[in-house]
Scaffold this motif. Sequence first.
Motif, PDB file in Angstrom:
ATOM      1  N   UNK A 167       0.869  -2.545 -24.150  1.00  0.00           N
ATOM      2  CA  UNK A 167      -0.014  -3.323 -23.538  1.00  0.00           C
ATOM      3  C   UNK A 167      -0.030  -4.757 -23.911  1.00  0.00           C
ATOM      4  N   UNK A 168       0.054  -5.065 -25.246  1.00  0.00           N
ATOM      5  CA  UNK A 168       0.401  -6.502 -25.817  1.00  0.00           C
ATOM      6  C   UNK A 168       1.361  -7.325 -25.168  1.00  0.00           C
ATOM      7  N   UNK A 170       2.901  -6.505 -22.109  1.00  0.00           N
ATOM      8  CA  UNK A 170       2.235  -6.855 -20.882  1.00  0.00           C
ATOM      9  C   UNK A 170       1.632  -7.914 -20.680  1.00  0.00           C
ATOM     10  N   UNK A 171       0.635  -7.783 -21.726  1.00  0.00           N
ATOM     11  CA  UNK A 171      -0.380  -9.008 -21.646  1.00  0.00           C
ATOM     12  C   UNK A 171       0.195 -10.514 -21.761  1.00  0.00           C
TER      13      UNK A 171
ATOM     14  N   UNK B 340       2.218  -7.436 -12.721  1.00  0.00           N
ATOM     15  CA  UNK B 340       3.113  -6.814 -13.672  1.00  0.00           C
ATOM     16  C   UNK B 340       4.437  -6.464 -12.766  1.00  0.00           C
ATOM     17  N   UNK B 374      -6.366  -3.486 -20.272  1.00  0.00           N
ATOM     18  CA  UNK B 374      -5.745  -2.168 -20.538  1.00  0.00           C
ATOM     19  C   UNK B 374      -6.533  -0.774 -20.824  1.00  0.00           C
ATOM     20  N   UNK B 376      -5.302   1.562 -23.041  1.00  0.00           N
ATOM     21  CA  UNK B 376      -5.535   1.910 -24.541  1.00  0.00           C
ATOM     22  C   UNK B 376      -5.544   0.809 -25.504  1.00  0.00           C
ATOM     23  N   UNK B 379      -2.854  -0.175 -28.155  1.00  0.00           N
ATOM     24  CA  UNK B 379      -1.367  -0.609 -27.844  1.00  0.00           C
ATOM     25  C   UNK B 379      -1.571  -1.963 -27.159  1.00  0.00           C
ATOM     26  N   UNK B 380      -2.928  -2.444 -26.629  1.00  0.00           N
ATOM     27  CA  UNK B 380      -2.911  -3.651 -25.932  1.00  0.00           C
ATOM     28  C   UNK B 380      -2.922  -4.768 -26.888  1.00  0.00           C
ATOM     29  N   UNK B 381      -3.054  -4.536 -28.401  1.00  0.00           N
ATOM     30  CA  UNK B 381      -3.306  -5.425 -29.245  1.00  0.00           C
ATOM     31  C   UNK B 381      -2.031  -5.365 -29.887  1.00  0.00           C
ATOM     32  N   UNK B 382      -1.291  -6.549 -30.427  1.00  0.00           N
ATOM     33  CA  UNK B 382      -0.197  -6.524 -31.280  1.00  0.00           C
ATOM     34  C   UNK B 382      -0.726  -6.040 -32.740  1.00  0.00           C
ATOM     35  N   UNK B 443     -10.369 -11.155 -25.038  1.00  0.00           N
ATOM     36  CA  UNK B 443      -8.930 -11.855 -24.980  1.00  0.00           C
ATOM     37  C   UNK B 443      -9.071 -12.181 -23.298  1.00  0.00           C
TER      38      UNK B 443
END
Lengths: 281, 553
Positions: A167-168, A170-171, B340, B374, B376, B379-382, B443
Amino acid sequence: MLKKSGKRILRSPVTMIGIAVLTAHMAIAALAPWLTPYGSSELAGMPFEPPSREFWLGTDILGRDYLTRLLMGGRITISVALCGVFIAIVAGAFFGLAAAWHGGMIDEVIMRLVDTKVAIPSILLVGVLIPGFGQSVPVLILVIALVYVSGVIRTVRALALTIAPQGFVTAAVLRGESNLSIMCREFLPNVLDLLCVEFAIRMSSAILLVSSLSFLGLGISPPTPDWGLMVSEGVGYIHTDPWLVIYPSIALSTLVVALNLTTEGVANALGLDAARGMTKG
Amino acid sequence: MLLDVKNLTVGYRTDDRQFRIAVDGVSLALDKGETLGIAGESGCGKTTLARALMAYTRPGSKIVGGNVFLDGTDILALPDRQKHAIRGSRIAMVPQNPLSSLTFHMRVGAQIDEIVCRHEGLSRRQAQEKSVALLAATGMPEPDAIYRRYPHELSGGQRQRVVIAAALACRPGILVLDEPTTALDKTTELRVLELVSQLREQFDTALVYISHDLNVIARVCDRICVMRDGRVIEAGDTRKTFASPVHGYTRRLLDAIPRVNASGPVRPLRADSGEAPILEVTNLKYRYPATGLGIPFSPKKPGTLAVQDLSFSINRGRTLGLVGESGSGKSTVASVISGIIPPGSGKIAFDGVPLNRAAPERPADLRRRIQMVFQDPLSSLNPRLSIGRILMRPLRVFFAMGHEEARQEAARLLERMDMRAELLDRFPRQLSGGQQQRVALARAFAARPDLIICDEVTSALDVSVQASVLDLLLSMQAESGVSCLFISHDLGVIKRVADDVIVLQSGEVRDAGPTSDVFTAPSHPYTQLLLEATRNVFDVRPAASDEAALAVQ
């Protein structure tokens, strides 16, 4: 986290030995010109002098002080390997990330070139390239880089492929970040530990490769002091003066073993899986 | 007493070599043919308990005390060989993820054969006959064909049926099910639960059913244990417990569950402002691009049609809920709108501007105005960037803020999300799941968007956390007037947040309209089935409606 890893390293005697030996090697390599009483090419005594108060390890075939040459002998090997592997890591990271991120044709081209390179034995590649481009330190560095870059590309690409769908990333795409920015901000921090482990693993292998090349007469040229070269010079006298071969061999093997122990210990302590697949590529 | 657990304590060693207790002095009892539900949120020790019932622990953990009596013998005290003999034959387990519990290189039939051969010493042919019969018992239409398939050739529901068949292979007295339907769609879940109840009677097996979903437990179990931090805090008859929970935590858990059929307060409908809708989608079609190696002239496989002829609009300040099961195309819709993936055919207009390109080619301001959250949160945060850097990035990209300004704004956002500003220097892994999802929301809101797309944002969270995240989203929405496209498979969640709703199945609209209308008077049978599957059993418990729902399907 770092504190915990530090504790784990301290608790592992093997890793501590590795670190100690490695540190000693690095200190000697760095300080050798100030530690040695003679010049490395200075004909200080008679050939084949036995150890004495003047020459602690005796002299070599030309009468040069053997201790001096031994202390100086790691410098050039380590520097060449360091530069070569560094270039391989930087280039490998770039191409590996590019292949994973762009996919499609770019990926195909990069990976088929990597496959081609892997199909050619390293020693053959080196044996053709070095005589072809002339035997010099810059050529040697580039050849080392070429030998190791393919393995780095593969491992980096494999890891990057697992990062790409997250996700990150894609973000970042949805924010409209440039490819360069996505690579540097999103991917690079996540492959950095892999790169460090790769660097250490390839380093020990590169040191061995440079020494083998010197031994074969393709690496460092005389009269520069170098362990591989010293072994090759001494090998003709192995029955009468075996020390000429034994000392540089010990120096080389302790360095490589210490490097491997340190890498594995530190990587395990940090919890990096990369250390478990210590492979050549 | 068939199974009698006394004071069972299981601990494990953490990374920093401390010993922690995961299951703390749990006692429970199970009689022949009984069904016991174990409920609790993630990390409460329910899976560890399930494994311990089979005298097994994960590597690194250890049973440190207590007894597990199976028919009067303490199985914890048995030598390893006898423990192995009990597992699978007298007490069997159905683990959570059916894909990872089947070996992918073996035909599913062979995997059931293995169990039968091991415990009953049958010949290959006898084993095969028995396996096919078992597969038939799980209600699969062509058991012979299924027998010869590989796990990847089966759907999620079929895989779970195979695993259940394998677990029942030796007619165990006790079947332990560990979240067997969590990975499945709601309608599939309903059918699997039905199967479990039916097989339980047929095989005369006692059930231990572990789930975080109280609804599911209410459907299946006579008795319930609620666990928290490794302890059983409440136990008793399911219906009584749900009707009048004794412990505060149980009550909170029950209250946190979003209700579909609640008579309770429904969100006040936001007034329709009468302006032009913020997003208008007309006749959207999307076909996945043909797959191939990407080499010129290499063979290509045509892509599947994910969305067919979809039209909807979202009014300003309102929330549209998009409901559907996996593969219904709802995520594709989100991906097309957020950019996307490049759009297929059809028209999408955002505030009058056509969205006919993927995000990287859109103008920066358009990218800012549409934000996505998102599923999850982790996984959406680095993982390698601090929360501060994660939140500052959109502020710097979209508003060209300086470092200090962006940091202050990030701190303000965090506090708005009910989190302390000190968390700015933490890393995602150091936060809880709920906190991570709040950061992801922060965010998105950092860009001050006009439309926010939430793709299953609460699916990965525990019920109680889910409720607080939804409340936060609603209050942020009320404050900023942002419109929202909220995607979920959970009708309860949709009911809570959405003004309007669209029901998708295989890329087609089945039902659409204001949420209250669709939920009270669903026009399409599929919607009725979905509603039936998510019905909160512990509110009303009619006996025969499950079969009615199945008949519809």
